[in-house]
Write a protein that holds these residues in place. Structure first.
Motif, PDB file in Angstrom:
ATOM      1  N   UNK A  10      35.639   8.524  -7.127  1.00 38.73           N
ATOM      2  CA  UNK A  10      34.188   8.681  -7.215  1.00 38.73           C
ATOM      3  C   UNK A  10      33.888  10.155  -7.422  1.00 38.73           C
ATOM      4  N   UNK A  11      33.095  10.456  -8.421  1.00 33.11           N
ATOM      5  CA  UNK A  11      32.641  11.831  -8.655  1.00 33.11           C
ATOM      6  C   UNK A  11      31.122  11.778  -8.787  1.00 33.11           C
ATOM      7  N   UNK A  12      30.429  12.576  -7.988  1.00 35.17           N
ATOM      8  CA  UNK A  12      28.960  12.482  -8.030  1.00 35.17           C
ATOM      9  C   UNK A  12      28.319  13.847  -7.900  1.00 35.17           C
ATOM     10  N   UNK A  23      30.860  16.566  -6.290  1.00 33.50           N
ATOM     11  CA  UNK A  23      31.843  16.245  -5.263  1.00 33.50           C
ATOM     12  C   UNK A  23      32.728  15.115  -5.767  1.00 33.50           C
ATOM     13  N   UNK A  24      34.009  15.231  -5.553  1.00 35.52           N
ATOM     14  CA  UNK A  24      34.932  14.189  -5.989  1.00 35.52           C
ATOM     15  C   UNK A  24      35.765  13.681  -4.839  1.00 35.52           C
ATOM     16  N   UNK A  25      36.061  12.404  -4.882  1.00 39.14           N
ATOM     17  CA  UNK A  25      36.926  11.789  -3.878  1.00 39.14           C
ATOM     18  C   UNK A  25      37.881  10.850  -4.604  1.00 39.14           C
ATOM     19  N   UNK A  26      39.160  11.050  -4.381  1.00 42.71           N
ATOM     20  CA  UNK A  26      40.198  10.223  -5.012  1.00 42.71           C
ATOM     21  C   UNK A  26      41.088   9.649  -3.916  1.00 42.71           C
ATOM     22  N   UNK A  27      41.269   8.348  -3.932  1.00 37.41           N
ATOM     23  CA  UNK A  27      42.137   7.702  -2.953  1.00 37.41           C
ATOM     24  C   UNK A  27      43.238   6.921  -3.661  1.00 37.41           C
ATOM     25  N   UNK A  81      44.531  -1.731   5.036  1.00 34.49           N
ATOM     26  CA  UNK A  81      43.989  -0.934   3.927  1.00 34.49           C
ATOM     27  C   UNK A  81      44.284   0.516   4.277  1.00 34.49           C
ATOM     28  N   UNK A  82      45.103   1.159   3.473  1.00 33.42           N
ATOM     29  CA  UNK A  82      45.546   2.511   3.832  1.00 33.42           C
ATOM     30  C   UNK A  82      45.467   3.457   2.632  1.00 33.42           C
ATOM     31  N   UNK A  83      44.516   4.377   2.644  1.00 32.71           N
ATOM     32  CA  UNK A  83      44.493   5.427   1.613  1.00 32.71           C
ATOM     33  C   UNK A  83      45.579   6.458   1.929  1.00 32.71           C
ATOM     34  N   UNK A  84      46.722   6.282   1.292  1.00 31.19           N
ATOM     35  CA  UNK A  84      47.867   7.133   1.634  1.00 31.19           C
ATOM     36  C   UNK A  84      47.660   8.572   1.189  1.00 31.19           C
ATOM     37  N   UNK A  85      46.936   8.732   0.105  1.00 31.03           N
ATOM     38  CA  UNK A  85      46.649  10.087  -0.374  1.00 31.03           C
ATOM     39  C   UNK A  85      45.179  10.152  -0.755  1.00 31.03           C
ATOM     40  N   UNK A  86      44.462  10.969  -0.052  1.00 27.77           N
ATOM     41  CA  UNK A  86      43.026  11.097  -0.297  1.00 27.77           C
ATOM     42  C   UNK A  86      42.730  12.552  -0.623  1.00 27.77           C
ATOM     43  N   UNK A  87      42.015  12.754  -1.721  1.00 27.36           N
ATOM     44  CA  UNK A  87      41.672  14.120  -2.130  1.00 27.36           C
ATOM     45  C   UNK A  87      40.153  14.229  -2.230  1.00 27.36           C
ATOM     46  N   UNK A  88      39.626  15.249  -1.602  1.00 25.74           N
ATOM     47  CA  UNK A  88      38.187  15.506  -1.641  1.00 25.74           C
ATOM     48  C   UNK A  88      37.970  16.937  -2.112  1.00 25.74           C
ATOM     49  N   UNK A  89      37.110  17.098  -3.111  1.00 27.05           N
ATOM     50  CA  UNK A  89      36.856  18.455  -3.597  1.00 27.05           C
ATOM     51  C   UNK A  89      35.368  18.647  -3.891  1.00 27.05           C
TER      52      UNK A  89
END
Lengths: 226, 287
Positions: B39-41, B57-61, B79-87
């Motif tokens: 999601x990028x918003x 803002x971006x969020x990648x799971x 449900x497991x977001x093993x790698x989550x990136x927020x910028x």
């Protein structure tokens, strides 16, 4: 299966790795202000005028202003703003600066009399209003208390409690918190309250500004007026 | 310290896309999915339901989702977001081109949800489930403490699902399901009522599925706000939305397939105003 997972991971890193740029439209009209204005100048005496210049993003910038007197026979003035009262009467003192695309100017009326009287600014005022869809409104006054500045809001003040990290600032640019003075996080969301801001002059800032600090969302502002 | 930013509830966009409906897995069966959700918003719904801008803002799971049949009626889900990136992007002056506020990013695991689903009725499928939201992500990071991969609170959601599948014509199947749930949140966050409706159509002998969804979250607004919260730090609450989503799933072998989905909000409060996307592949032992 491993390949697919690897591709997904690489795609994620490629897509998510980029921190881009958001551009803020922060241009404002430059402002030149005579900062030690006087109402009158004693005859045969001299006075050094001073000024400040805020550029097109509201930052203070050192420039050479052009000083002129409307009636040189009453008050003469040098290129550096050094004025001398020569005869009874009054004259328009003007400081100006040509910037790319316009001219910043400040004009005061100075009379020549028996005494030199500095212009007394007892206080300023304004009204903050929302520029977003978050609630923000309220009248305020600014007053110098010793070397501090007191910002007082009246009972009509109201601000949204929905935003995370709402902060109040003093600024010379209503569009950004760059170079703004952060007063503090907002703790009062309705009703009269005040802030004491140490070591700030009443002429130092032009706007009271509200921003959601963590997300750089502008909520509203109020211009500080005489 | 209790914090929830706009993106906090966005994690639930992803969560809602993994709802498995009322159908339990058979004992020993596994459904497994690896997906990338993002999601990028640069705008969000305000507390008035209107849209205001914000720094991009971006969020990648990168997420795994798995259902496993513990018995014929009881299914365990993770449900497991093993790698989550927020910028967040740099804020740059359009006049001077100088950086006003530098952008930042974090990478970490996100919040993990584990749940148990019990099938009450298998003839007309109805199930109840309990989901525990574990605060395994980072609730605040960065110089402004405005980055996160989780909401920092332990929540418990009780949910009831119902649905039915049927054949429309030869080679074309369909299903619908609906759910309602109560999400009990801790750390001063408002509790939530969640609901959703989903329908799907299959083609090519059940190898291609086209799915549509509507999901909603209504805040009970019984938590803390910036006014009542003792800290003056960043804190937001009472987010809510109604969203719609669509998904396409294609079995490329009997059990392995790819899926792609999109979700966005019809309306919202304190939530991103932008669509989220997901692509992934799955392994379905039930086939």
């Amino acid at each position: 299966m491993k390949n697919i997972f690897g591709i997904l991971l690489v795609c994620m890193l490629m897509l998510g790795a980029c921190i881009g740029d958001d551009f803020v439209d922060d241009r404002v009209d430059p402002v030149l202000r005579i900062t030690n204005s006087i109402d009158s100048l004693a005859i045969d005496s001299s006075y050094q005028f001073e000024f400040s210049y805020l550029n097109n993003v509201g930052q203070e910038e050192q420039i050479a202003a052009v000083w002129t007197s409307g009636s040189e026979e009453i008050i003469s003035i040098t290129d550096t703003g050094f004025a001398t009262a020569l005869a009874a009467g009054s004259s328009e003192i003007q400081a100006s600066y040509e910037y790319e695309g316009g001219r910043a100017i400040d004009i005061i009326q100075v009379s020549v009399g028996g005494n030199t009287v500095e212009t007394e600014i007892t206080g300023k005022k304004g009204t903050v209003q929302t520029t977003s869809s978050y609630k923000l409104q309220g009248d305020f006054t600014l007053a110098e208390v010793g070397s501090d500045l007191q910002l007082n809001f009246g009972s009509d003040y109201e601000a949204s409690t929905a935003l995370p990290g709402l902060f109040v600032y003093l600024s010379n640019n209503p569009n950004t918190t760059a170079d703004a003075l952060e007063i503090q996080a907002v703790e009062v969301f309705a009703g009269a309250h005040s802030y004491t801001i140490p070591n700030v002059g009443i002429e130092d800032y032009r706007y009271v500004l509200y921003f959601c600090k963590p997300f750089n969302v502008k909520v509203g502002h109020g211009e500080i007026v005489e | 310290m209790k914090k929830l930013l706009f993106i906090g509830i966005l994690l639930s966009f992803g969560f809602s896309l993994h709802a498995g409906g009322p159908w339990p897995q058979k004992k020993g069966n596994l459904y497994f999915k690896v997906s990338e959700w993002w999601l990028v918003f640069n705008q969000h719904y305000t507390d008035q339901g209107l849209i205001d801008p914000n720094v991009t803002t971006g969020l990648y799971n990168t997420t795994i989702y798995a259902e496993y049949g513990l018995t014929n009626r009881l299914t365990g889900t993770i449900y497991a977001p093993l790698l989550s990136r927020n910028y967040m992007n740099n804020l740059v002056s359009n006049t001077t081109k100088e950086v006003i506020v530098p952008g930042e990013a974090i990478n970490n695991i996100g919040d993990v949800d584990i749940s148990l689903k019990y099938a009450i009725n298998k003839k007309f499928p109805v199930s109840i489930s309990l989901t525990l939201g574990l605060p395994t992500g980072i609730a605040s990071a960065g110089s402004q403490q405005n980055l996160q991969t989780g909401d920092g609170e332990f929540n418990q959601m009780l949910q009831i699902d119902a649905g039915q599948g049927f054949n429309l014509s030869k080679g074309v199947s369909a299903y619908f399901s609906t759910y309602g749930g109560f999400n009990n949140r801790s750390n001063g966050f408002s509790d939530e009522v969640r609901y959703g409706l989903e329908g799907g159509l299959s083609f090519i002998k059940n190898r291609l599925w086209i799915i549509g969804r509507v999901n909603g979250v209504e805040s009970l607004k019984n938590g803390e706000t910036a006014e009542t919260f003792s800290s003056t730090s960043i804190f937001s609450n009472n987010s809510e939305y109604t969203s719609y989503g669509a998904e396409v799933a294609l079995y490329v072998t009997k059990r392995v397939g790819f899926s792609a989905s999109v979700a966005s909000a019809f309306r919202g409060e304190i939530i991103a105003a932008a669509p989220s996307y997901s692509v992934g592949f799955f392994y379905d032992m039930s086939k």
